[in-house]
Write an enzyme that holds these catalytic residues in place. Structure first.
Site, PDB file in Angstrom:
ATOM      1  N   ARG A 105       0.981  -1.316  -0.185  1.00  0.00           N
ATOM      2  CA  ARG A 105      -0.015  -0.077  -0.123  1.00  0.00           C
ATOM      3  C   ARG A 105       0.882   1.297  -0.135  1.00  0.00           C
ATOM      4  O   ARG A 105       2.074   1.162   0.557  1.00  0.00           O
ATOM      5  CB  ARG A 105      -1.010   0.104   1.280  1.00  0.00           C
ATOM      6  CG  ARG A 105      -1.689   1.083   1.332  1.00  0.00           C
ATOM      7  CD  ARG A 105      -2.917   0.911   0.538  1.00  0.00           C
ATOM      8  NE  ARG A 105      -4.241   1.822   0.999  1.00  0.00           N
ATOM      9  CZ  ARG A 105      -5.028   2.124   0.260  1.00  0.00           C
ATOM     10  NH1 ARG A 105      -5.000   1.864  -1.126  1.00  0.00           N
ATOM     11  NH2 ARG A 105      -6.145   2.779   0.386  1.00  0.00           N
ATOM     12  N   THR A 380     -10.015   0.658  -9.513  1.00  0.00           N
ATOM     13  CA  THR A 380      -9.054  -0.216  -8.964  1.00  0.00           C
ATOM     14  C   THR A 380      -8.915  -1.219  -9.768  1.00  0.00           C
ATOM     15  O   THR A 380      -9.572  -1.480 -10.767  1.00  0.00           O
ATOM     16  CB  THR A 380      -9.422  -0.495  -7.536  1.00  0.00           C
ATOM     17  OG1 THR A 380      -9.206   0.633  -6.676  1.00  0.00           O
ATOM     18  CG2 THR A 380      -8.564  -1.764  -6.720  1.00  0.00           C
ATOM     19  N   ASN A 400      -6.250   4.235  -6.795  1.00  0.00           N
ATOM     20  CA  ASN A 400      -7.671   4.933  -6.419  1.00  0.00           C
ATOM     21  C   ASN A 400      -8.675   5.365  -7.444  1.00  0.00           C
ATOM     22  O   ASN A 400      -9.359   4.804  -8.006  1.00  0.00           O
ATOM     23  CB  ASN A 400      -7.094   6.081  -5.371  1.00  0.00           C
ATOM     24  CG  ASN A 400      -8.086   6.283  -4.648  1.00  0.00           C
ATOM     25  OD1 ASN A 400      -9.368   5.504  -4.635  1.00  0.00           O
ATOM     26  ND2 ASN A 400      -8.192   7.580  -3.912  1.00  0.00           N
ATOM     27  N   ASP A 422      -7.913   8.177   0.444  1.00  0.00           N
ATOM     28  CA  ASP A 422      -8.388   7.107   1.388  1.00  0.00           C
ATOM     29  C   ASP A 422      -8.346   7.410   2.825  1.00  0.00           C
ATOM     30  O   ASP A 422      -8.686   6.621   3.528  1.00  0.00           O
ATOM     31  CB  ASP A 422      -7.890   5.793   0.871  1.00  0.00           C
ATOM     32  CG  ASP A 422      -8.773   5.056  -0.187  1.00  0.00           C
ATOM     33  OD1 ASP A 422      -9.800   5.539  -0.530  1.00  0.00           O
ATOM     34  OD2 ASP A 422      -8.125   4.211  -0.821  1.00  0.00           O
ATOM     35  N   SER A 451      -7.847   0.887   3.402  1.00  0.00           N
ATOM     36  CA  SER A 451      -8.277   0.287   2.194  1.00  0.00           C
ATOM     37  C   SER A 451      -9.520  -0.471   2.292  1.00  0.00           C
ATOM     38  O   SER A 451      -9.745  -1.017   3.296  1.00  0.00           O
ATOM     39  CB  SER A 451      -7.043  -0.299   1.327  1.00  0.00           C
ATOM     40  OG  SER A 451      -7.566  -1.069   0.186  1.00  0.00           O
ATOM     41  N   GLY A 472     -13.536  -1.531  -7.130  1.00  0.00           N
ATOM     42  CA  GLY A 472     -15.157  -0.953  -6.794  1.00  0.00           C
ATOM     43  C   GLY A 472     -14.971   0.007  -5.687  1.00  0.00           C
ATOM     44  O   GLY A 472     -16.032   0.276  -4.915  1.00  0.00           O
TER      45      GLY A 472
HETATM   46  N1  GLY Z   1      -8.536   2.956  -3.228  1.00  0.00           N
HETATM   47  C1  GLY Z   1      -9.530   2.133  -2.869  1.00  0.00           C
HETATM   48  C2  GLY Z   1      -9.183   1.143  -1.709  1.00  0.00           C
HETATM   49  O1  GLY Z   1      -8.078   1.234  -1.400  1.00  0.00           O
HETATM   50  O2  GLY Z   1     -10.133   0.641  -1.151  1.00  0.00           O
END
Ligand code: GLY
Length: 570
Positions: A105, A380, A400, A422, A451, A472
């Site tokens: 991440r 995503t 994102n 986020d 996330s 999504g």
């Molecule tokens: N950016 C979407 C997620 O990480 O849930």
């Protein structure tokens, strides 16, 4: 090897993918099967990326090699979400049953601060965390792929990056969906960049046109030749920092040089005698999914009928409570003491779901107050891979928003993420997905933003059963949840489970999103009479999943009705 991959990709472009899904009618009572493979399968958002992964395995690579090659290929052929400028999560199950999860991440830059998206009066400045250079977190994808390779790779890394270089340099045909994605964001590309991006054009892009990413080819070649340092140090890092800082972004050379992926203990739970292996924080996906499945075990969802009003109502009530917990308790575990054990304990969830009424909805305001707007865009991407030895991997990766923050690094040719959105910019104020958060997910230097990505692997009787995931945004968790139920409770094939109409509730805003024109009128009427507010979305999710059939063959279920998603197996 280089030649083999070039030839194979060309064959795909001429003939399309092998063994396409059978029977695409939604109304048919016949069984709908996805792509069938004897022993190996790749399911991804783009046919060329799936072919790249399948070719790697045909040439002796394992599932993890294939996944690395797919990640780099998607960065070229699917730049709307595929990336080297973003991040993601991987859930892994080796053929011997060992499991692992990798967190690559993005993290906040070291000079990020809690109130960086607020004005002097403490209000969120619209757009500051979603578009442009300040929206960008420190990318994790390249480090993640090298980390994955170090632990599980069997082929040399340069051979896994090479297909992406060939595609970026030699060009590839645009699909209709990709052409329209590029056309849709022309204004943003112009606004955020002061040079001629390869994606920019006066006349509209059309299906079948050849697309080149020459700068990206060079960047990928540098990564191939110099390893992850080719991205996090030296010329590419310099290009990132120069571009980001030219527009007020915070990323420094030190932020890049100190980025590290993290191996984390995967979450393991049970659902009706199946073992569920999913992603722990900083994704909320695994905890939320396991809470939802725990709550569902008390109800005979299968006998109520797929997407009956009773089933949707009950699942919605579970979702309402689980998403309230998500907003309150979840964040980066290295910065906040996430009460993971409590949230996953039977006693907590029994109590949590005790007040669900079979007859009427509980207003979200009675669960916890909030103040939200509507969900906006969701993008995503997810891919699933199983190899001939039964190793499997589920990767969900993202910029994102569509094309991230819309900034393509000048000279380096790839889009950067807008993942900082986020974080919860201010407790109780929603992000682009309408999600609210609390202190647990406040911005802090080097913290990872919460996330919803939910790469998940399901086992039955000690054997691999399913690899699941989807893009999504906030709807990822509920789409993965429904897809697992579709297979286990409703006995659907993988393709049927993927094709099936989806719905979503996330506590706030207090409404059920349903896919447009896919739900029976009487079901919607029944839900309305229970007090639910219904809203429609064109589509929810773009799943890429793999199911192991009892005879050992693999069924790839890819969302070819909602995107270009394609499974390729052999
Ligand atoms: N950016 C979407 C997620 O990480 O849930």
């Amino acid at each position: 090897m280089k030649l083999l991959l070039t030839v194979s990709i060309s064959i795909l472009l001429i003939f399309g993918c092998s063994k396409p899904p059978q029977n695409i009618s939604n109304n048919s009572t016949e069984t709908v099967l996805g792509t069938i493979g004897d022993s190996a399968m790749v399911a991804s958002a783009h046919p060329i990326a799936s072919q790249v992964g399948a070719d790697i395995m045909k040439n002796g690579g394992n599932a993890f090699d294939a996944a690395i090659a797919v990640q780099f290929a998607l960065a070229v052929v699917y730049p709307v979400a595929g990336n080297i400028g973003g991040g993601g999560f991987a859930v892994i199950r080796e053929s011997n049953g060992n499991v692992a999860s990798l967190d690559f991440r993005e993290k906040a830059p070291k000079s990020a601060s809690k109130d960086m998206y607020l004005d002097s009066e403490g209000n969120v400045i619209k757009g500051k965390s979603t578009i442009g250079r300040l929206a960008c977190g420190v990318p994790g994808s390249v480090d993640g792929m090298f980390e994955l390779h170090k632990k599980y790779g069997s082929m040399p890394m340069d051979q896994l990056i090479q297909p992406a270089i060939i595609l970026a340099d030699g060009g590839f045909p645009l699909t209709q969906n990709e052409a329209s994605n590029l056309n849709r964001f022309q204004e943003e590309f112009k606004m955020q960049n002061n040079w001629d991006l390869p994606t920019m054009r006066e006349s509209p892009w059309k299906e079948g046109e050849t697309m080149f990413y020459k700068d990206l080819a060079v960047t990928l070649a540098i990564i191939r030749d110099f390893g992850k340092e080719g991205f996090y140090e030296g010329i590419v890092a310099d290009q990132i920092v120069k571009d980001v800082q030219s527009g007020g972004g915070l990323i420094t050379m030190d932020d890049l040089a100190t980025y590290e992926s993290k191996w984390r203990e995967p979450l393991v739970g049970n659902y009706r005698n199946h073992k569920i292996i999913s992603m722990p924080p900083p994704s909320s996906g695994g905890i939320a999914l396991l809470q939802l499945l725990q709550g569902t075990e008390d109800y005979p969802i299968g006998t109520w009928g797929h997407n009956s009003a009773k089933a949707i109502h009950t699942m919605t009530e579970l979702e309402r409570r689980v998403y309230a917990d998500r907003a309150t308790y979840l964040g980066d575990p290295d910065f906040y003491d996430v009460p993971q054990e409590m949230l996953l304990s039977e006693s907590y969830n029994e109590e949590r779901f005790l007040d669900i009424s079979a007859k009427s909805k509980t207003p979200s305001s009675e669960i916890k107050e909030g103040n939200v707007e509507m969900i906006e865009s969701v993008e995503t991407t997810h891919f699933s891979v199983v190899d001939v030895d039964g190793n499997s991997i589920a990767i969900t990766t993202t910029l994102n928003g569509y094309f991230g923050n819309k900034v393509m690094v000048k000279g380096a040719g790839f889009f950067l993420n807008n993942e900082m959105d986020d974080f919860s910019a201010k407790p109780g104020v929603p992000n682009q997905f309408g999600l609210v958060g609390a202190e647990a997910n406040a911005v802090a230097p080097e913290k990872r933003m919460l996330s919803s990505m939910t790469p998940t692997i399901v086992e039955k009787d000690g054997e691999l059963l399913m690899v699941v995931g989807t893009p999504g945004g906030s709807t990822i968790i509920t789409s993965v949840y429904q897809t697992i139920l579709n297979v286990i409770d409703h006995e659907m094939t993988m393709q049927e489970a993927v094709n099936a109409e989806k719905f979503h509730h996330q506590w706030l805003p207090d409404l059920i999103l349903i896919e447009e024109n896919r739900f029976a009128e009487n079901v919607v009427d029944d839900l309305t009479s229970m007090g639910h507010v219904i809203d429609v979305r064109k589509q929810l999710g773009k799943m890429d999943c793999i199911l192991v059939h009892p005879d050992g063959t693999l069924e790839g279920g890819s969302d070819y009705t909602r995107g270009d998603n394609t499974s390729i197996g052999f």
